[in-house]
Design a protein around this motif. Structure first.
Motif, PDB file in Angstrom:
ATOM      1  N   UNK A  53      37.793  40.765  41.849  1.00  0.00           N
ATOM      2  CA  UNK A  53      37.980  39.310  41.990  1.00  0.00           C
ATOM      3  C   UNK A  53      38.736  38.757  40.787  1.00  0.00           C
ATOM      4  N   UNK A  54      38.356  39.159  39.572  1.00  0.00           N
ATOM      5  CA  UNK A  54      39.026  38.652  38.378  1.00  0.00           C
ATOM      6  C   UNK A  54      40.489  39.083  38.347  1.00  0.00           C
ATOM      7  N   UNK A  55      40.757  40.304  38.773  1.00  0.00           N
ATOM      8  CA  UNK A  55      42.122  40.817  38.712  1.00  0.00           C
ATOM      9  C   UNK A  55      43.004  40.320  39.854  1.00  0.00           C
ATOM     10  N   UNK A  56      42.410  40.094  41.009  1.00  0.00           N
ATOM     11  CA  UNK A  56      43.211  39.755  42.192  1.00  0.00           C
ATOM     12  C   UNK A  56      43.234  38.268  42.509  1.00  0.00           C
ATOM     13  N   UNK A  57      42.245  37.514  42.039  1.00  0.00           N
ATOM     14  CA  UNK A  57      42.177  36.076  42.349  1.00  0.00           C
ATOM     15  C   UNK A  57      42.359  35.227  41.087  1.00  0.00           C
ATOM     16  N   UNK A  58      41.525  35.485  40.078  1.00  0.00           N
ATOM     17  CA  UNK A  58      41.490  34.619  38.901  1.00  0.00           C
ATOM     18  C   UNK A  58      42.720  34.800  38.019  1.00  0.00           C
ATOM     19  N   UNK A  59      43.013  36.029  37.640  1.00  0.00           N
ATOM     20  CA  UNK A  59      44.126  36.260  36.715  1.00  0.00           C
ATOM     21  C   UNK A  59      45.490  35.890  37.295  1.00  0.00           C
ATOM     22  N   UNK A  60      45.772  36.196  38.562  1.00  0.00           N
ATOM     23  CA  UNK A  60      47.060  35.774  39.115  1.00  0.00           C
ATOM     24  C   UNK A  60      47.253  34.262  39.109  1.00  0.00           C
ATOM     25  N   UNK A  61      46.151  33.495  39.255  1.00  0.00           N
ATOM     26  CA  UNK A  61      46.276  32.036  39.195  1.00  0.00           C
ATOM     27  C   UNK A  61      46.774  31.606  37.826  1.00  0.00           C
ATOM     28  N   UNK A  62      46.201  32.181  36.762  1.00  0.00           N
ATOM     29  CA  UNK A  62      46.642  31.852  35.402  1.00  0.00           C
ATOM     30  C   UNK A  62      48.078  32.286  35.163  1.00  0.00           C
TER      31      UNK A  62
END
Length: 246
Positions: free
Chosen positions: A36-45
């Motif tokens: 989730x952090x790699x595929x959702x959260x980080x791409x948003x940033x």
């Protein structure tokens, strides 16, 4: 007799599925959390956005930072203000000079930006976050430990925060008991968690607000709020702030 390629591929697929089923549940949950952090959260940033998306609202007067690192620090500083705001704490210096433990901070950066005397993140995936390049460089201390058994001495912490992490742990009641063990007399516990939601592999517990309140005894409940919306997909969030008796 030589093995045919289709038969060999079938055996390999069956073996991989079997090994996946036999892996410890904590490892499987950790994989999904990290994804989730790699595929959702980080791409948003990376794409000039935030999750949650209220970061700039919590940093009045600031514009979107032009660099990824700048946006990471905006996310982290906003996390500190968000927790104070959600908890009904008007003192913007509330964390100053204290020992603060954040249970399950993920990669948001609250421990890094928290202006505490000592800021500690209890994050079982800390090593994996670091390997994936998701950790900020700061004076914060991260413990790659389970929240049910935090390697800190009893009665040495001023504030424990658990925001959107109580339904992720293995044993929520044990985590609340561990938070109470750590707190000094007069210390503060800040809980923010979803209730009445459908359990998922990464959020396996359907928590009940009254049940969680009962786990706080003999602490004094000093603030409570119920949202109309959840952190996750259904149910709704509840905020409880309690103080340790003197």
């Amino acid at each position: 007799m030589p093995v045919r390629i289709p038969d060999l591929l079938t055996r390999l697929r069956v073996g991989l599925r079997l090994r996946q089923r036999l892996r410890p549940p904590a490892d499987v949950k950790g994989d999904e959390e990290l994804a989730w952090w790699l595929q959702k959260w980080n791409p948003a940033l990376t794409g000039d956005d935030f999750v949650p998306d209220d970061v700039l609202e919590l940093l009045p007067g600031e514009e979107l930072a032009p660099t990824y690192e700048g946006r990471r620090w905006q996310q982290a500083r906003a996390a500190v203000r968000r927790i104070l705001q959600e908890s009904g704490i008007e003192d913007t210096n509330f964390f100053d000079g204290k020992v603060v433990v954040d249970i399950g901070p993920g990669a948001l950066g609250f421990p890094d930006a928290c202006p505490a005397r000592m800021s500690i993140g209890v994050e079982p995936l800390a090593h994996r976050f670091a390997d994936a390049g998701l950790m900020l460089s700061s004076d914060a201390v991260y413990l790659a430990a389970r929240a049910e058994a935090i390697p800190l001495i009893s009665g040495t912490v001023d504030v424990v925060v658990a925001r959107n992490s109580l339904d992720h742990v293995d044993d929520p009641r044990a985590v609340v008991a561990e938070a109470r063990r750590l707190l000094r007399p007069g210390g503060t516990l800040i809980l923010n968690f979803d209730v009445d939601h459908t359990p998922t592999p990464t959020e396996p517990h359907a928590l009940d607000a009254e049940q969680v309140r009962s786990w706080l005894h003999p602490m004094a409940l000093v603030f409570e709020d119920a949202w109309t919306y959840p952190h996750g997909y259904d149910g709704h969030a509840v905020v409880l702030v309690a103080t340790q008796p003197w």
